[in-house]
Design a protein around this motif. Structure first.
Motif, PDB file in Angstrom:
ATOM      1  N   GLU A  85    -123.356 -21.929  -2.909  1.00 10.90           N
ATOM      2  CA  GLU A  85    -122.691 -20.909  -2.099  1.00 10.90           C
ATOM      3  C   GLU A  85    -123.092 -20.985  -0.638  1.00 10.90           C
ATOM      4  N   GLU A  86    -124.161 -21.775  -0.350  1.00 10.75           N
ATOM      5  CA  GLU A  86    -124.612 -21.896   1.034  1.00 10.75           C
ATOM      6  C   GLU A  86    -124.043 -23.126   1.705  1.00 10.75           C
ATOM      7  N   LEU A  87    -123.278 -23.904   0.997  1.00 10.34           N
ATOM      8  CA  LEU A  87    -122.689 -25.082   1.625  1.00 10.34           C
ATOM      9  C   LEU A  87    -121.798 -24.597   2.764  1.00 10.34           C
ATOM     10  N   PRO A  88    -121.832 -25.282   3.923  1.00 12.77           N
ATOM     11  CA  PRO A  88    -121.120 -24.795   5.103  1.00 12.77           C
ATOM     12  C   PRO A  88    -119.638 -24.533   4.838  1.00 12.77           C
ATOM     13  N   ALA A 116    -126.569 -35.663   8.424  1.00 15.18           N
ATOM     14  CA  ALA A 116    -125.284 -35.273   9.001  1.00 15.18           C
ATOM     15  C   ALA A 116    -125.438 -33.982   9.768  1.00 15.18           C
ATOM     16  N   VAL A 117    -124.615 -33.853  10.798  1.00 14.49           N
ATOM     17  CA  VAL A 117    -124.566 -32.569  11.492  1.00 14.49           C
ATOM     18  C   VAL A 117    -123.111 -32.138  11.468  1.00 14.49           C
ATOM     19  N   GLY A 118    -122.882 -30.888  11.116  1.00 14.78           N
ATOM     20  CA  GLY A 118    -121.490 -30.496  10.945  1.00 14.78           C
ATOM     21  C   GLY A 118    -121.216 -29.068  11.374  1.00 14.78           C
ATOM     22  N   THR A 119    -119.959 -28.793  11.568  1.00 20.91           N
ATOM     23  CA  THR A 119    -119.517 -27.454  11.945  1.00 20.91           C
ATOM     24  C   THR A 119    -118.389 -27.065  10.977  1.00 20.91           C
ATOM     25  N   ALA A 120    -118.513 -25.858  10.407  1.00 22.39           N
ATOM     26  CA  ALA A 120    -117.467 -25.397   9.490  1.00 22.39           C
ATOM     27  C   ALA A 120    -116.941 -24.070  10.006  1.00 22.39           C
ATOM     28  N   ARG A 121    -115.672 -23.912  10.005  1.00 17.62           N
ATOM     29  CA  ARG A 121    -115.116 -22.628  10.445  1.00 17.62           C
ATOM     30  C   ARG A 121    -113.829 -22.328   9.675  1.00 17.62           C
ATOM     31  N   PRO A 122    -113.491 -21.029   9.529  1.00 12.04           N
ATOM     32  CA  PRO A 122    -112.236 -20.695   8.858  1.00 12.04           C
ATOM     33  C   PRO A 122    -111.048 -21.102   9.736  1.00 12.04           C
ATOM     34  N   VAL A 123    -109.915 -21.432   9.106  1.00 12.62           N
ATOM     35  CA  VAL A 123    -108.685 -21.717   9.857  1.00 12.62           C
ATOM     36  C   VAL A 123    -107.788 -20.487   9.711  1.00 12.62           C
ATOM     37  N   VAL A 134    -112.049 -25.584   7.832  1.00 14.31           N
ATOM     38  CA  VAL A 134    -112.172 -26.973   8.239  1.00 14.31           C
ATOM     39  C   VAL A 134    -113.659 -27.284   8.491  1.00 14.31           C
ATOM     40  N   LEU A 135    -114.041 -28.478   8.053  1.00 19.30           N
ATOM     41  CA  LEU A 135    -115.426 -28.906   8.297  1.00 19.30           C
ATOM     42  C   LEU A 135    -115.367 -30.208   9.077  1.00 19.30           C
TER      43      LEU A 135
END
Ligand code: ADP
Length: 697
Positions: A85-88, A116-123, A134-135
């Motif tokens: 549940e903590e996955l970005p 890896a470095v990543g950014t996740a945000r709602p669309v 989107v990640l």
């Protein structure tokens, strides 16, 4: 413009359809270097671009959120499992969160791991409704490794910098570093200690304030030339110390270059050449001191009196140590007083004030004598602190420092020598041992002078006592002779009947009076002669005379005694022998020797008088020998017989006449004529007395 070209341009400028636009977008996403993963509103994965497939090692189209962690094996940066549940992507799609630049590890199906470095945000749709999430992610492994390497390199650099500073702080020279433009960014501890400056004052070009303004322009010119050319810098110039004094420093600055040979820093050192010069001077002065000490020793050796010694010690000590004033004080024996033997360089009134002072006085000389411990007072403050009572003296003399050294003889302090300076003095180990050496020499010399004076005094008083004794004996003997002559004279008158007839018994008594008187007279004459000799009042009338004559003159005087004892008397003297002597005194010697020979030889014995001499060069003496076959003299008494009043055969001579002066007088007379009198004897066999006389050739 051609028609085709124009139609192409027309086609390009024509707006895209929605489909066209979407497929262009999809193509762009597919080609992105970054990984992109898109979900629908439920979180089901709807798009995974190539980069994302490469990163994860799997394409997971259609996977719902609850299966994310089965598909993608994500770990935290520390390597711990990532809760599903903590996955970005899950947080963005299920909770509407935005996760920016989070870092995690991806474990691929082939087992390899990447960072890896990543950014996740709602669309969100135009109406704000959530369409999905989107990640975007990228591979950070190489970047991270570079970062770590850089951090390590930085750490190493800092460490080496730290080590360098530690090292530079430990060296005795002043040291510093500057950047490529010569802007000084660091100084070692010695720099701050020597200059007494602060880092704020020194930063950059602050050092120029410590330079001699007369030299600074040249320093700047040369330093700037080095900075421009990148050539090492070397120059010796003065730098002002914390005490305001300038010392000369040899300054060397070396460029530090990078791999491309560009100067990136400068490393400079300033070495105190003043100290080196001082050390050289010290070595030189220690050689000089040895020389001075030798000169002092020689001068002291020649000095006899205390005054002479004091003169040498004070003057030489001053010259050798550069002292302004010097003084030698001695303890007055058997008192609690100190007397100043010599002062130099003191104002007259000060010198007079301390000509003599009590041992208890609060002052360096007295203290040094009391304690026997050398005093090294290096500053005016220390002087005032120790002897505030003498502040006026310190002022008058301009005293800034002082050394006082005890003079010790056989563990007893006999005095002290004190030197004063008009500049502060830190006495080095070498200075101190030099002073102590002078002190030892002086102490010995003082002791010698005292012994010498005492001995001279004792001799003078002994001589005086001896002379008065001789004077007394001479006077007494003389006074005795007058009445004795009268006794003899009157006795003779009575004997020849001037005062009437004398009976036989009276005649006999008169004879005894006369004999005794004559004996007494001869004793008195002996004493008188001796006294005269002792008093040095005998005069010699030296003439040239024949030895046989001298002996012949004496013979008749002893003939009666020789005959009375039945002694054989032989004379064998070379007739040509001529001597230089006082005739009367020579006869007195021969008479004395013959009388003794007769006295100490038994009846029937033999007495011989003969001569000996050598011919040729060096034959300056004639030896006249009187030999008897008498009782002899024990070996250990043979020299004593020449001492006044010594009689070896006392028991024997108690009955015989004699004073024990005859041989003492004879030897003195022989010596008075430039000759000598000696004895050789064997107990029980006889004696030979030999008179050496100056021969005339
Ligand atoms: P005096 O004869 O008056 O005692 P002298 O000085 O002449 O004094 O002699 C000192 C002593 O030396 C004598 O008393 C004697 O003991 C010893 N002496 C001198 N001459 C002889 C000698 N020829 N043989 C042995 N002893 C002698």
């Amino acid at each position: 413009m051609s028609p085709e070209e124009s139609s192409d341009a027309d086609a390009a400028s024509k707006p895209m359809t929605a489909d066209e636009s979407l497929s262009a977008l999809e193509a762009a996403i597919a080609q992105l270097d970054e990984g992109v993963i898109l979900t629908d509103a439920t979180g089901r994965i709807t798009l995974v671009n190539d980069a994302a497939v490469r990163l994860h090692g799997v394409a997971a189209l259609g996977v719902p959120p609850e299966e994310y962690s089965d598909t993608y094996h994500l770990l935290t940066v520390d390597g711990a499992p990532y809760p599903s549940e903590e996955l970005p992507l899950a947080r963005a799609v299920l909770r509407g969160e935005t996760v920016i630049n989070e870092r995690w590890k991806i474990r691929r199906p082939d087992g390899s791991e990447i960072l890896a470095v990543g950014t996740a945000r709602p669309v969100l749709g135009a109406n704000g409704r959530q369409l999905g999430a989107v990640l975007t992610l990228r591979d950070e492994t190489a970047h991270e490794a570079a970062l770590v390497a850089e951090r390590e390199a930085e750490g190493r650099l800092a460490e080496s910098e730290r080590q360098f500073h530690t090292l530079a702080d430990a060296i005795p020279t002043l040291a510093w570093t500057a950047d490529a433009d010569g802007y000084i960014d660091w100084y070692n501890r010695q720099w701050y200690e020597y200059t007494g400056s602060s880092p704020a004052e020194m930063e950059g070009w602050g050092w120029t304030a410590l330079h001699d303004p007369a030299v600074l322009p040249e320093v700047l010119e040369r330093w700037q030339a080095s900075i421009r050319s990148g050539a090492p810098f070397e120059m010796t110039f003065p730098l002002r110390g914390a005490d305001g004094r300038y010392c000369r420093f040899l300054t060397r600055v070396t460029p530090v270059r990078d791999a491309d040979d560009r100067v990136i820093r400068w490393f400079g050192t300033n070495t105190d050449v003043e100290a080196e010069r001082l050390a050289r001077d010290a070595a030189l002065s220690s050689a000089l001191r040895t020389e001075r000490l030798q000169a002092l020793t020689a001068a002291l050796g020649a000095a006899r009196s205390l005054d002479e010694i004091a003169h040498v010690v004070v003057a030489e000590g001053r010259a050798a140590t550069g002292a302004e004033t010097g003084m030698l004080a001695l303890r007055v024996p058997d008192t609690n007083e100190v007397t100043m033997i010599r002062t130099e360089g003191f104002p007259e009134d000060v010198a007079q004030l301390y000509e003599r002072f009590p041992l208890t006085m609060i002052g360096p000389s007295a203290e040094c004598i009391r304690t026997g411990v050398p005093l090294w007072v290096s500053s005016r403050e220390a002087l005032s602190e120790r002897y505030p009572n003498l502040d006026a003296v310190w002022d008058q003399c301009g005293a800034q420092a002082l050394s006082s050294i005890p003079l010790i003889v056989d563990g007893t302090v006999v005095g002290s020598m004190t030197y004063m300076y008009t500049t502060p003095q830190i006495q080095s180990e070498g200075d101190r041992s030099f002073f102590l050496a002078i002190g030892r020499q002086a102490a010995q010399a003082v002791e010698r002078a005292r012994l010498f004076a005492a001995e001279r005094e004792a001799r003078a008083s002994a001589e005086a006592a001896n002379k008065s004794k001789s004077d007394f004996l001479a006077a007494m003997s003389h006074e005795f002779r007058t009445p004795l002559n009268a006794i003899v004279g009157y006795a003779q008158l009575m004997e020849i009947g001037v005062h009437g007839d004398v009976t036989h018994a009276q005649l006999h008594a008169l004879e005894r009076i006369q004999r005794s008187s004559e004996h007494l007279l001869s004793l008195i004459n002996d004493v008188l002669n001796f006294a005269k000799l002792e008093a040095g009042r005998v005069e010699y009338d030296i003439s040239v005379l024949r030895l046989t004559d001298a002996v012949a003159t004496v013979a008749p005087m002893v003939e009666p005694q020789l005959a009375a004892k039945g002694l054989v008397y032989e004379v064998d003297i070379a007739p040509e022998l001529v001597v230089k002597a006082d005739g009367e005194k020579l006869q007195q010697i021969i008479l004395n020797l013959l009388s003794n020979a007769i006295k100490f030889t038994e009846k029937g014995g033999r007495i011989t008088v003969n001569s000996a001499h050598r011919d040729g060069t060096g034959a300056n003496f004639v030896f006249l020998r009187v030999t008897d076959s008498g009782i002899g003299i024990p070996r250990d008494r043979q020299e004593a017989v020449f001492d006044p009043f010594i009689q070896v055969h006392r028991n024997l001579t108690r009955t015989t006449e004699g004073t024990g002066l005859g041989l003492a007088i004879s030897r003195d007379l022989a010596r008075g004529m430039g000759g000598e009198l000696r004895v050789r004897s064997k107990e029980g066999h006889g004696s030979t007395f030999t008179v050496a006389l100056q021969r005339v050739l």
